[in-house]
Write a protein that holds these residues in place. Structure first.
Motif, PDB file in Angstrom:
ATOM      1  N   LEU A 401      -0.311  -8.592  13.159  1.00 19.91           N
ATOM      2  CA  LEU A 401      -1.030  -8.123  12.202  1.00 19.91           C
ATOM      3  C   LEU A 401      -2.561  -8.073  12.453  1.00 19.91           C
ATOM      4  CD1 LEU A 401       1.158  -9.628   9.420  1.00 19.91           C
ATOM      5  CD2 LEU A 401       0.694  -7.218  10.073  1.00 19.91           C
ATOM      6  N   ASP A 402      -3.138  -7.341  12.130  1.00 16.68           N
ATOM      7  CA  ASP A 402      -4.703  -7.002  12.413  1.00 16.68           C
ATOM      8  C   ASP A 402      -5.294  -6.542  11.014  1.00 16.68           C
ATOM      9  OD1 ASP A 402      -4.803  -4.376  14.518  1.00 16.68           O
ATOM     10  OD2 ASP A 402      -4.081  -4.567  12.452  1.00 16.68           O
ATOM     11  N   ILE A 403      -6.366  -6.237  11.387  1.00 12.32           N
ATOM     12  CA  ILE A 403      -7.135  -5.709  10.026  1.00 12.32           C
ATOM     13  C   ILE A 403      -6.633  -4.522   9.382  1.00 12.32           C
ATOM     14  CG2 ILE A 403      -8.804  -4.256  11.257  1.00 12.32           C
ATOM     15  CD1 ILE A 403     -10.888  -6.132   9.285  1.00 12.32           C
ATOM     16  N   LYS A 404      -5.802  -3.812  10.116  1.00 10.70           N
ATOM     17  CA  LYS A 404      -5.269  -2.692   9.692  1.00 10.70           C
ATOM     18  C   LYS A 404      -4.372  -3.069   8.522  1.00 10.70           C
ATOM     19  CE  LYS A 404      -5.212  -0.463  14.018  1.00 10.70           C
ATOM     20  NZ  LYS A 404      -4.432  -0.697  15.316  1.00 10.70           N
ATOM     21  N   GLY A 405      -3.850  -4.135   8.247  1.00  9.75           N
ATOM     22  CA  GLY A 405      -3.050  -4.400   7.196  1.00  9.75           C
ATOM     23  C   GLY A 405      -3.547  -4.224   5.916  1.00  9.75           C
ATOM     24  N   LEU A 406      -4.934  -4.131   6.008  1.00  6.83           N
ATOM     25  CA  LEU A 406      -5.811  -3.853   4.797  1.00  6.83           C
ATOM     26  C   LEU A 406      -5.496  -2.759   4.034  1.00  6.83           C
ATOM     27  CD1 LEU A 406      -8.235  -5.350   3.660  1.00  6.83           C
ATOM     28  CD2 LEU A 406      -9.511  -3.612   4.975  1.00  6.83           C
ATOM     29  N   ASP A 407      -5.238  -1.422   4.967  1.00  8.98           N
ATOM     30  CA  ASP A 407      -4.815  -0.286   4.072  1.00  8.98           C
ATOM     31  C   ASP A 407      -3.335   0.043   4.552  1.00  8.98           C
ATOM     32  OD1 ASP A 407      -7.770   0.624   4.828  1.00  8.98           O
ATOM     33  OD2 ASP A 407      -7.300   0.226   2.806  1.00  8.98           O
ATOM     34  N   SER A 408      -2.941  -0.663   5.448  1.00  6.72           N
ATOM     35  CA  SER A 408      -1.554  -0.624   5.890  1.00  6.72           C
ATOM     36  C   SER A 408      -1.163   0.809   6.387  1.00  6.72           C
ATOM     37  CB  SER A 408      -0.351  -1.135   4.835  1.00  6.72           C
ATOM     38  OG  SER A 408      -0.045   0.024   4.109  1.00  6.72           O
ATOM     39  N   CYS A 409      -2.206   1.366   7.002  1.00  7.34           N
ATOM     40  CA  CYS A 409      -1.857   2.772   7.644  1.00  7.34           C
ATOM     41  C   CYS A 409      -1.536   2.539   9.059  1.00  7.34           C
ATOM     42  CB  CYS A 409      -3.164   3.671   7.361  1.00  7.34           C
ATOM     43  SG  CYS A 409      -3.382   4.048   5.689  1.00  7.34           S
ATOM     44  N   GLY A 410      -1.444   1.418   9.458  1.00  7.66           N
ATOM     45  CA  GLY A 410      -1.238   1.393  11.045  1.00  7.66           C
ATOM     46  C   GLY A 410       0.279   1.847  11.055  1.00  7.66           C
ATOM     47  N   ASP A 411       0.713   2.169  12.271  1.00  8.67           N
ATOM     48  CA  ASP A 411       1.960   2.468  12.419  1.00  8.67           C
ATOM     49  C   ASP A 411       2.878   1.649  13.633  1.00  8.67           C
ATOM     50  OD1 ASP A 411       1.119   5.398  14.314  1.00  8.67           O
ATOM     51  OD2 ASP A 411       0.455   3.429  14.315  1.00  8.67           O
ATOM     52  N   PHE A 413       3.795  -1.374  12.762  1.00 12.53           N
ATOM     53  CA  PHE A 413       4.197  -2.478  11.947  1.00 12.53           C
ATOM     54  C   PHE A 413       5.940  -2.470  12.148  1.00 12.53           C
ATOM     55  CE2 PHE A 413       0.750  -3.895  10.919  1.00 12.53           C
ATOM     56  CZ  PHE A 413       0.029  -3.318  10.153  1.00 12.53           C
ATOM     57  N   LEU A 414       6.622  -1.744  13.076  1.00 14.86           N
ATOM     58  CA  LEU A 414       7.870  -1.880  13.014  1.00 14.86           C
ATOM     59  C   LEU A 414       8.543  -3.006  14.068  1.00 14.86           C
ATOM     60  CD1 LEU A 414       9.398   0.333  11.668  1.00 14.86           C
ATOM     61  CD2 LEU A 414      10.357   1.054  13.827  1.00 14.86           C
ATOM     62  N   SER A 415       7.685  -4.090  13.948  1.00 14.22           N
ATOM     63  CA  SER A 415       8.215  -5.217  14.584  1.00 14.22           C
ATOM     64  C   SER A 415       9.417  -5.554  13.889  1.00 14.22           C
ATOM     65  CB  SER A 415       7.268  -6.251  14.668  1.00 14.22           C
ATOM     66  OG  SER A 415       7.754  -7.526  14.596  1.00 14.22           O
ATOM     67  N   SER A 437      13.329   5.211  16.819  1.00 23.00           N
ATOM     68  CA  SER A 437      12.945   3.634  16.567  1.00 23.00           C
ATOM     69  C   SER A 437      13.439   2.931  17.741  1.00 23.00           C
ATOM     70  CB  SER A 437      13.267   3.134  15.247  1.00 23.00           C
ATOM     71  OG  SER A 437      14.541   3.209  15.201  1.00 23.00           O
TER      72      SER A 437
ATOM     73  N   LYS B  40     -11.475   3.148   6.045  1.00 26.09           N
ATOM     74  CA  LYS B  40     -10.754   2.563   7.497  1.00 26.09           C
ATOM     75  C   LYS B  40     -11.220   3.432   8.626  1.00 26.09           C
ATOM     76  CE  LYS B  40      -6.338   2.342   9.768  1.00 26.09           C
ATOM     77  NZ  LYS B  40      -4.987   2.814   9.753  1.00 26.09           N
ATOM     78  N   LEU B  63      -1.369  -5.559   0.659  1.00 24.53           N
ATOM     79  CA  LEU B  63      -0.003  -4.917   0.596  1.00 24.53           C
ATOM     80  C   LEU B  63       0.943  -5.708   1.230  1.00 24.53           C
ATOM     81  CD1 LEU B  63      -0.782  -1.138   1.419  1.00 24.53           C
ATOM     82  CD2 LEU B  63      -0.432  -2.187  -0.829  1.00 24.53           C
ATOM     83  N   ARG B  64       0.428  -6.611   2.188  1.00 23.17           N
ATOM     84  CA  ARG B  64       1.514  -7.522   2.468  1.00 23.17           C
ATOM     85  C   ARG B  64       0.728  -8.979   2.552  1.00 23.17           C
ATOM     86  NH1 ARG B  64       1.973  -6.228   7.231  1.00 23.17           N
ATOM     87  NH2 ARG B  64       0.606  -4.406   7.281  1.00 23.17           N
ATOM     88  N   PRO B  67      -1.432 -11.106   6.426  1.00 21.96           N
ATOM     89  CA  PRO B  67      -2.659 -11.237   6.749  1.00 21.96           C
ATOM     90  C   PRO B  67      -3.662 -11.603   5.833  1.00 21.96           C
ATOM     91  CG  PRO B  67      -2.156  -8.962   6.219  1.00 21.96           C
ATOM     92  CD  PRO B  67      -0.920  -9.580   6.050  1.00 21.96           C
ATOM     93  N   ARG B  70      -6.514 -14.531   6.549  1.00 26.45           N
ATOM     94  CA  ARG B  70      -7.621 -13.946   7.321  1.00 26.45           C
ATOM     95  C   ARG B  70      -8.511 -12.845   6.574  1.00 26.45           C
ATOM     96  NH1 ARG B  70      -6.887 -10.225  10.321  1.00 26.45           N
ATOM     97  NH2 ARG B  70      -4.627 -10.383  10.400  1.00 26.45           N
ATOM     98  N   LEU B  71      -7.781 -12.114   5.749  1.00 22.13           N
ATOM     99  CA  LEU B  71      -8.598 -11.205   4.943  1.00 22.13           C
ATOM    100  C   LEU B  71      -9.574 -12.020   4.193  1.00 22.13           C
ATOM    101  CD1 LEU B  71      -5.771  -8.434   4.258  1.00 22.13           C
ATOM    102  CD2 LEU B  71      -7.648  -8.314   5.781  1.00 22.13           C
ATOM    103  N   ARG B 562      10.564   4.478   9.857  1.00 25.69           N
ATOM    104  CA  ARG B 562       9.541   4.674  10.957  1.00 25.69           C
ATOM    105  C   ARG B 562       8.229   4.855  10.487  1.00 25.69           C
ATOM    106  NH1 ARG B 562       6.740   4.032  14.274  1.00 25.69           N
ATOM    107  NH2 ARG B 562       6.541   4.931  16.767  1.00 25.69           N
ATOM    108  N   LEU B 565       5.397   3.810   5.665  1.00 28.98           N
ATOM    109  CA  LEU B 565       5.181   2.367   5.505  1.00 28.98           C
ATOM    110  C   LEU B 565       4.511   1.910   4.188  1.00 28.98           C
ATOM    111  CD1 LEU B 565       3.914   2.089   9.019  1.00 28.98           C
ATOM    112  CD2 LEU B 565       6.015   1.185   8.290  1.00 28.98           C
ATOM    113  N   ASN B 566       4.141   2.835   3.518  1.00 33.22           N
ATOM    114  CA  ASN B 566       3.501   2.348   2.017  1.00 33.22           C
ATOM    115  C   ASN B 566       4.757   2.345   1.048  1.00 33.22           C
ATOM    116  OD1 ASN B 566       1.023   1.802   2.839  1.00 33.22           O
ATOM    117  ND2 ASN B 566       0.360   3.943   2.945  1.00 33.22           N
ATOM    118  N   ARG B 590       8.216  -2.838   4.922  1.00 33.36           N
ATOM    119  CA  ARG B 590       7.392  -4.134   4.362  1.00 33.36           C
ATOM    120  C   ARG B 590       7.087  -4.097   3.065  1.00 33.36           C
ATOM    121  NH1 ARG B 590       5.744  -7.484   9.678  1.00 33.36           N
ATOM    122  NH2 ARG B 590       7.460  -6.680  10.906  1.00 33.36           N
TER     123      ARG B 590
END
Lengths: 458, 658
Positions: A401-411, A413-415, A437, B40, B63-64, B67, B70-71, B562, B565-566, B590
Motif C-alpha cells: 500500500l502506498d498513499i493511493k490508499g487514501l482515495d483507493s483509486c489505485g488499481d 490492489f489485487l494482491s 486477473s 489525487k 477506506l482500508r 495504510p 502511515r496516513l 478487478r 474497488l470502491n 477490500r
C-alpha cells in the motif's frame, strides 16, 4: 417489628400529647365521648351532618361554629326543600292512616306506599346530611373537632351501637365517602398505637410460649399445629364426630369477644422498651408482632444466608427476603460505595462532583459477552482457534500500500498473495481461463486447503 | 478529473509555476478543490502540491485499515477522521494506528465500525487529546464499556450513540460525568436507557444544546429533567410512546430555549400537549409532529398563531386536515419554509389555495399521497411560492404536464421533485427540463416514461444527481444513451425492473464516472459484459444491486473484482455465479462490507465456506439462506461475528421473476 415501629415513634408521641390535652375536654363532655365511640370511621367531625339546631350535642356544637362560610341563601333553599319534603311525606302517611281501616284487602297497595315513604325518608336524611355537610369547612378549624380522639375510635370498633344510635350509624355509612379526603383521615390517626394505658387488655406471654413452634394442640394425641384450621383438619382422623360441618367450620366469632377490650402485648424481656415495665413502654399490636420482635431482639440469629454466608437472621422470613436480593448486581460508584438500587447510585453520582458509576469488573464482563454473542472483544482468542485459516494479511499488505490508499483509486490492489489455494471441487475451473486477473492467485500449499475441508465438514 | 484539477495538473507538469508558491499558498489552492479525485491528481503531478497537502490536509476518509498508521503520520494537521467506511477495522488495527502519536484530531466518525470495541476507543481517546466529536452510531455491539472509553475524552462536545444497543443508563452516566461540556448527544434506539439515566444526564451536562432520545422507553419524568437544561435548543423524541401531554406540559414549564421539537410518532401526544408546549416556548422554529396527531384542537391553532414570526418548519404527516385547518396554518405562520402534509387525508386544491396564499417563503412542500390535489393546486403553488425547491408529489395521480409546466416556469429554483406513481408521461418531462437546477428526479412507477422523456431531461438538467426510474419499463438502451449525454453528474440511479435494458445500455452508463449507487434489480437481459463496462467505467461505484439478474455470471464478478474497488454493498442474489467467482470477488474487493447472496444455486457449500473465509473479517453485513446456517462450519460463523459481522438468515423459496 421494631424496625417498623420506630419511624412511628415521633408521631405517636405527638398524638399522645394531643390526647392528653383532649382528655379533659372529653371527660367533661360525656356525650361527646360516646359520640366519638360511635363514629370510628371518620377522622373528624362526622357529627356535622346535623344542623346546629337539631344536634343532640347542642352544647358542644354551638360553641364550635365560629364562622359562617356557607352561603345563607343556599342553606335557606335547602332547608325549604327539606321542609317541603317533610310535608309531603306527612301527607302520604296521613292518607295511609286515613285509608288504613277502609281497605284492608289491598295489602299490596299499602306495601307499595310504605316503600315510597321509606324512599322519601331516606331522601330526606340524605338531604339533611348534604345540607349539614356544607357546614363542614366552617367547622374544620374548630379546636376539638380537628383532633379526633383516635384511641377511642379504635375501641369503638368493638362497641356495639345502642338502639338509639342507629340513625347515626346509617349516617356515618353514607357519609363515609365524603369525609374520606378529609385532612385527618390518615392511617396515623387510626393506628391505635397511642392507646391510653388501661384502655386495652395487656397480655404478656412467656418465652417458652413465644418460641413454641405450635400454638394449637390436639386434645387427644397432643400433636401441635400452627393454625387452628390445620388442627381441625387433623381432628377428622380422631372420629366421625369431628367430621361434621359444624365441627369443621370456623368457630364463629364470639359476640362477647367483639365487645372485649383491644388486646396489646408486652415483651417478656425486662428492660426492653416493649416490656410493660419500661417507662416509655410501647405495646406490641399483635401476637405475631410480638413473636417476631422477641426473636429479632432477644434471640440468637440462627439462619445464615447461604449465598453471602455473612448475614444472619433469627426470623426465617427475614432470611428469605434477604436472599431475594443477595448476590444481585451491586451498583458501584467509583468512590467505592455500593448501592443496592440503581436510582440510589445515580442520585449519589448526581450529588458528588467527579463520582461516576463503576462498570462491573473486566473478567465478568468479558465472560458475559463471550457467552452472549461470541463477542468481538476477543479476536485474538478466536483467531488462534481458527488455525491456519486466518492468513495474516495485514503484514503483507503494508508493503503494497502506498498513499493511493487514501482515495483507493489505485488499481494495483489485487494482491491476493494472502489468499488460499483454489484447486477444489466447486465451479468449473475452465472459467478462469482468459480472465483479466490471471496471475493474481498465489497458490498456497494444498495442505492448507485440506485442513479447510476438514473443518468445513465438521 | 474536473477542469480545475486539469489546470493545476498542467501547471505542475511545467515544473516552475507551482514550485515558486509557498506551502501556505498551495494549501489555500488545495482547500478550494472540492473533488477528492482532483486532490489525487494534484498529488501525483507535483511534489510541491503533495507537500502542501501533507501539511494542510484537514479531513481524511480512510477506506482500508492497512495504510492508516502511515496516513495519520503523513498528515499531521488532520482534524477530521472518517473511519466509517474503513473495512475490517478492529481494536488492534485502530490502536496500532494511533499508538504513540499525538494527534490533533477533533472529529472522528466510527459509524458502523462494528469491529471497534472499547480497547480501540480507549487508545483513540488517549491519542487524540483534542477530541471534540465522536460518531459511534450503528455500532450495534457497542455498550457501556465503549461509552465509558469515550467518556475519558473530557473535551467531547458532540456524541452520537445511535443504535448502540448495549448502552444502558450506566454507559450514559459515564458519558454524562466524563464529558460535562457535551453540547450534542444522540442516544436514539439505545432502548436500555431509562428516566434515571436521562435525569443524571440533564443534571451533569448543563451545556447540552441538542438531544435526541428517539425510540427510548423514557417517560414524562425524563422531560421534566430535560426541562431544566437551559441551553437546549433541539429535542427529538420520535416514537417515545411513554411520553404524553403531561410531559410536554412539564417541558413547557422548563427554562430551556427550545427551537426544534420532534414528537413524531409519539402515540400519546395530542394537540393539547403541543399547545401547552408552544405556550412555554414562544420561539419555536421547527415542529415535527408527523404521525402522532389525530385531530387538531382549536387551542393548538390559536397557539400556533403566536409562532407567526418564528415557525419555519411544520410537519403534520398523517393527519386528517380540513380546508379551515390549512387556512389557519396559512394565516398563522406566514414565515413557513417547509411544510409536510404527507399522507394527510383531506388535502384539496382549496386547502392548498388557502395555505399558500400567505406562505410565500415555502421552499419544501411535501404532498406525498395527497391524491385529491390537481393541476390547480400546482398552479397555486407556482403562483405563490416562487422559491420552491423541493416538491414531493408521490401518488398524486390527478396531476399532469399542465400543472408541472407552470411549476417549471415559475419556480426556477426547483431542485427536487418526486413524481413517483403520478402516472406522468414524456410530455410532463418536457417542461420539467426547464429546471436547470434540478438535482433529484423521481419517476418510479411512471411506466409511460420513455426514451423521449429522458432525452428532454438530459437536454437541460446537467446537474442531476439522483434519478429514479423504478419500473419505468418503457425505457430502453437509447434512453440511457441520451441520459448520460447530458447528465454526467448522476450519482444515484435506479433502473430496477426496466426490463428492456440490455448490456448496450450499461455500456452507456459506463461513462458516468461519478455514479455511486446503481440498482439494476431484475434486468434479466444484462450479462457479465454489461457489468464489466460498468465496473470499468463507474470508478466511484459504492453500491450495486444485481438481484434477479439471472444472466449475470462469473464474468461479471471477475470484472467487479478487478475494477470496482470502491464497492461497499453488493447484492447478487439469484445470479448465476459459481463458488469460484464468489471467492475471487470476496477476496479482491477490500472495501466490500455488505453482501447479500441468497439463492446462489450454483455455488456449493465449500464455495460459500471458502468465499466467506477469504473476506478476512471485512464483512459487516451478510444475508444468506438459512439452510446454510447448519452446514457452514461454526468456527467460520464465530469468526465472522467476532469481527462485527451481522448475518441475516432468510428462508424463502426460490422464485424466478421476470
Amino acid at each position: 417489628m421494631s424496625s417498623c415501629s420506630s419511624p412511628w415513634k415521633s408521631t405517636m408521641d405527638g398524638n399522645q400529647n394531643d390526647i392528653c390535652g383532649q382528655s379533659a375536654n372529653l371527660t367533661s363532655n360525656p356525650l361527646y365521648y360516646q359520640f366519638g365511640l360511635d363514629n370510628p370511621l371518620f377522622g373528624m367531625g362526622i357529627q356535622q351532618p346535623f344542623p346546629p339546631s337539631t344536634s343532640p350535642f347542642g352544647a358542644s356544637s354551638s360553641t364550635n361554629i365560629p364562622h359562617m362560610d356557607w352561603k345563607p341563601a343556599m342553606m335557606l333553599d335547602n332547608l325549604t326543600f327539606i321542609e317541603e319534603k317533610i310535608r309531603q311525606v306527612k301527607d302520604v302517611i296521613r292518607s295511609m292512616v286515613d285509608n288504613g281501616g277502609q281497605l284492608p284487602g289491598r295489602t299490596g297497595d299499602i306495601v307499595q306506599q310504605q316503600q315510597a315513604v321509606n324512599a322519601d325518608l331516606t331522601c330526606l336524611i340524605v338531604q339533611l346530611i348534604s345540607t349539614a355537610g356544607s357546614l363542614l369547612p366552617s367547622l374544620k378549624n374548630s379546636s376539638f373537632l380537628s383532633h379526633p380522639p383516635a384511641g377511642h375510635m379504635d375501641m369503638a370498633n368493638h362497641v356495639g351501637s345502642s338502639s338509639s344510635m342507629v340513625p347515626y350509624t346509617t349516617i356515618s355509612e353514607e357519609n363515609n365517602e365524603d369525609t374520606k379526603d378529609g385532612d385527618e383521615g390518615g392511617d396515623a390517626g387510626m393506628d391505635g398505637e397511642n392507646l391510653l394505658p388501661g384502655s386495652y387488655e395487656l397480655l404478656q406471654l412467656e418465652k417458652d410460649e413465644i418460641l413454641a413452634p405450635h400454638t394449637h394442640f390436639c386434645s387427644i394425641c397432643g400433636k401441635g399445629f400452627k393454625r387452628d384450621a390445620n388442627l381441625r383438619m387433623h381432628m377428622r382422623g380422631h372420629g366421625d364426630e369431628y367430621k361434621s360441618p359444624a365441627a369443621l367450620a370456623k368457630p364463629p366469632r364470639d359476640a362477647s369477644t367483639e365487645h372485649a377490650m383491644v388486646k396489646r402485648y408486652s415483651c417478656p424481656f425486662v428492660g426492653c422498651k416493649r416490656n410493660k415495665l419500661h417507662k416509655n413502654f410501647q405495646p406490641l399490636k399483635t401476637i405475631l408482632c410480638m413473636k417476631n420482635h422477641y426473636k429479632r431482639s432477644h434471640c440468637e440469629k440462627s439462619y445464615t444466608c447461604s449465598q453471602c454466608h455473612t448475614k444472619k437472621f433469627s426470623v426465617l422470613a427475614d432470611l428469605k427476603t434477604h436472599e431475594k436480593h443477595c448476590g444481585h448486581v451491586k451498583w458501584l460508584c467509583s468512590c467505592g460505595t455500593s448501592f443496592s438500587r440503581k436510582d440510589k447510585l445515580f442520585a449519589h453520582v448526581a450529588l458528588f462532583q467527579g463520582h461516576t458509576p463503576a462498570l462491573p469488573s473486566e473478567e465478568s464482563k468479558v465472560s458475559d459477552q463471550v457467552g452472549r454473542v461470541g463477542s468481538h472483544q476477543e479476536p485474538a482468542k478466536l483467531t488462534s482457534s481458527m488455525g491456519s485459516f486466518m492468513w495474516d494479511n495485514s503484514s503483507g499488505d503494508d508493503t503494497v500500500l502506498d498513499i493511493k490508499g487514501l482515495d483507493s483509486c489505485g488499481d494495483d490492489f489485487l494482491s491476493t498473495a494472502n489468499f488460499g489455494s483454489f484447486n477444489f471441487s466447486f465451479g468449473p475451473l475452465d472459467e478462469i481461463k482468459g480472465n483479466p486477473s490471471e496471475g493474481s492467485f498465489a497458490m498456497l500449499p494444498s495442505e492448507h486447503f485440506q485442513s479447510v475441508r476438514e473443518k468445513g465438514e465438521n | 478529473m474536473s477542469r480545475e484539477g486539469q489546470r493545476l495538473g498542467c501547471g505542475g507538469a511545467g515544473g516552475i509555476g507551482i514550485g515558486v508558491l509557498s506551502l501556505d499558498m498551495l494549501g489555500q489552492v488545495l482547500d478550494r478543490l472540492r473533488e477528492p479525485r482532483d486532490h489525487k491528481a494534484c498529488r501525483l503531478v507535483s511534489h510541491a502540491l503533495e507537500r502542501a497537502e501533507a501539511a494542510h490536509r484537514r479531513a481524511l476518509r480512510a477506506l482500508r485499515r492497512e495504510p492508516l498508521p502511515r496516513l495519520l503520520r503523513a498528515f499531521p494537521a488532520l482534524e477530521q477522521l472518517d473511519l466509517s467506511a474503513c473495512a475490517s477495522l478492529d481494536d488492534a488495527s485502530l490502536a496500532a494506528a494511533v499508538a504513540g502519536a499525538d494527534l490533533g484530531i477533533r472529529r472522528v466518525c466510527l459509524a458502523r465500525a462494528s469491529g471497534v470495541g472499547w480497547r480501540g476507543l480507549e487508545a483513540l481517546v488517549a491519542a487524540c487529546p483534542r477530541l471534540e466529536a465522536v460518531d459511534l452510531s450503528h455500532c450495534v455491539g457497542a455498550g457501556d464499556r465503549e461509552a465509558a472509553a469515550l467518556a475519558a475524552a473530557a473535551g467531547l462536545r458532540e456524541l452520537r450513540l445511535d443504535k448502540c444497543l448495549g448502552v444502558t443508563d450506566m454507559g450514559l452516566a459515564k458519558v454524562a460525568v466524563g464529558c460535562p461540556r457535551l453540547e450534542k448527544l444522540s442516544v436514539k434506539w439505545c432502548r436500555e436507557i431509562s428516566d434515571i439515566g436521562v435525569d443524571l444526564l440533564a443534571k451533569k451536562c448543563r451545556e447540552l444544546r441538542s438531544l435526541d432520545i428517539s425510540y427510548l422507553q423514557v417517560g414524562n419524568g425524563s422531560l421534566k429533567s430535560i426541562s431544566y437544561l437551559g441551553k437546549l435548543e433541539e429535542l427529538a423524541m420520535v416514537a417515545c410512546s411513554c411520553i404524553d401531554d403531561e410531559g410536554l406540559e412539564l417541558l413547557s414549564k422548563g427554562s430551556n430555549s427550545l427551537q426544534t421539537v420532534d414528537v413524531s410518532r409519539c402515540d400519546h401526544v395530542t394537540s393539547q400537549g403541543l399547545a401547552s408546549l408552544i405556550h412555554g416556548h414562544n420561539f419555536l422554529q421547527k415542529l415535527h409532529a408527523a404521525d402522532c396527531l389525530h385531530e387538531i384542537g382549536q387551542c393548538f391553532l390559536s397557539k400556533l398563531a403566536t409562532l407567526k414570526e418564528t415557525l419555519t418548519v411544520l410537519k403534520l404527516d398523517g393527519l386528517e386536515v380540513s380546508v379551515s385547518l390549512l387556512e389557519a396554518i396559512g394565516e398563522g405562520c406566514d414565515n413557513l419554509v417547509e411544510i409536510g402534509l404527507s399522507k394527510c387525508s383531506g388535502v384539496t386544491d382549496e386547502g392548498i389555495s388557502s395555505l399558500v396564499a400567505r406562505c410565500s417563503h415555502l421552499r419544501t412542500i411535501d404532498l406525498t399521497c395527497c391524491n385529491l390535489i390537481t393541476n390547480n393546486a400546482l398552479d397555486l403553488i407556482a403562483d405563490n411560492c416562487k422559491m420552491v425547491e423541493c416538491l414531493r408529489l408521490e401518488s398524486c395521480s390527478l396531476i399532469n404536464e399542465k400543472g408541472l409546466d407552470w411549476i417549471a416556469t415559475c419556480c426556477p429554483n426547483l431542485k427536487e421533485i418526486d413524481l413517483t406513481d403520478c402516472g406522468v408521461n414524456d410530455a410532463a418531462l418536457q417542461p420539467l427540463a426547464k429546471c436547470s437546477e434540478l438535482l433529484i428526479l423521481k419517476l418510479g412507477l411512471c411506466s409511460s416514461i420513455s426514451d423521449k422523456g429522458l432525452a428532454f431531461i438530459s437536454s437541460n438538467c446537467g446537474k442531476l444527481v439522483e434519478l429514479d426510474l423504478y419500473r419505468c419499463n418503457s425505457v430502453t438502451d437509447d434512453g440511457l444513451a441520451a441520459l448520460v449525454n447530458g447528465c454526467k453528474k448522476i450519482k444515484l440511479l435506479n433502473l430496477c425492473y426496466c426490463n428492456k435494458i440490455t448490456d448496450g445500455g450499461l455500456i452507456h452508463l459506463g461513462s458516468l464516472e461519478e455514479l455511486t449507487n446503481l440498482e439494476l434489480r431484475c434486468l434479466a437481459r444484462i450479462t457479465g459484459i454489461g457489468i464489466s463496462s460498468i465496473a470499468i467505467g463507474c470508478k466511484s461505484l459504492i453500491e450495486l444491486d444485481l438481484k434477479h439478474c439471472y444472466s449475470v455470471d462469473d464474468a461479471g464478478l471477475w470484472a467487479l473484482a478487478r475494477y470496482a474497488l470502491n464497492l461497499r454493498q453488493l447484492t447478487i442474489s439469484y445470479c448465476q455465479v459459481t463458488g469460484l467467482g464468489l471467492c475471487h470477488l470476496l477476496s479482491s474487493l477490500r472495501s466490500l462490507q455488505d453482501i447479500k447472496m441468497v439463492h446462489l444455486s450454483w455455488v456449493s457449500i465449500e464455495g460459500f465456506e471458502m468465499a466467506l473465509r477469504v473476506t478476512c473479517g471485512r464483512l459487516k453485513k451478510l444475508k444468506m439462506l438459512s439452510g446454510l446456517k447448519t452446514v457452514l462450519s461454526p468456527e467460520l460463523l464465530q469468526m465472522l461475528q467476532s469481527c462485527g459481522c451481522r448475518i441475516r438468515w432468510v428462508n424463502k423459496p426460490l422464485v424466478y421473476k421476470d
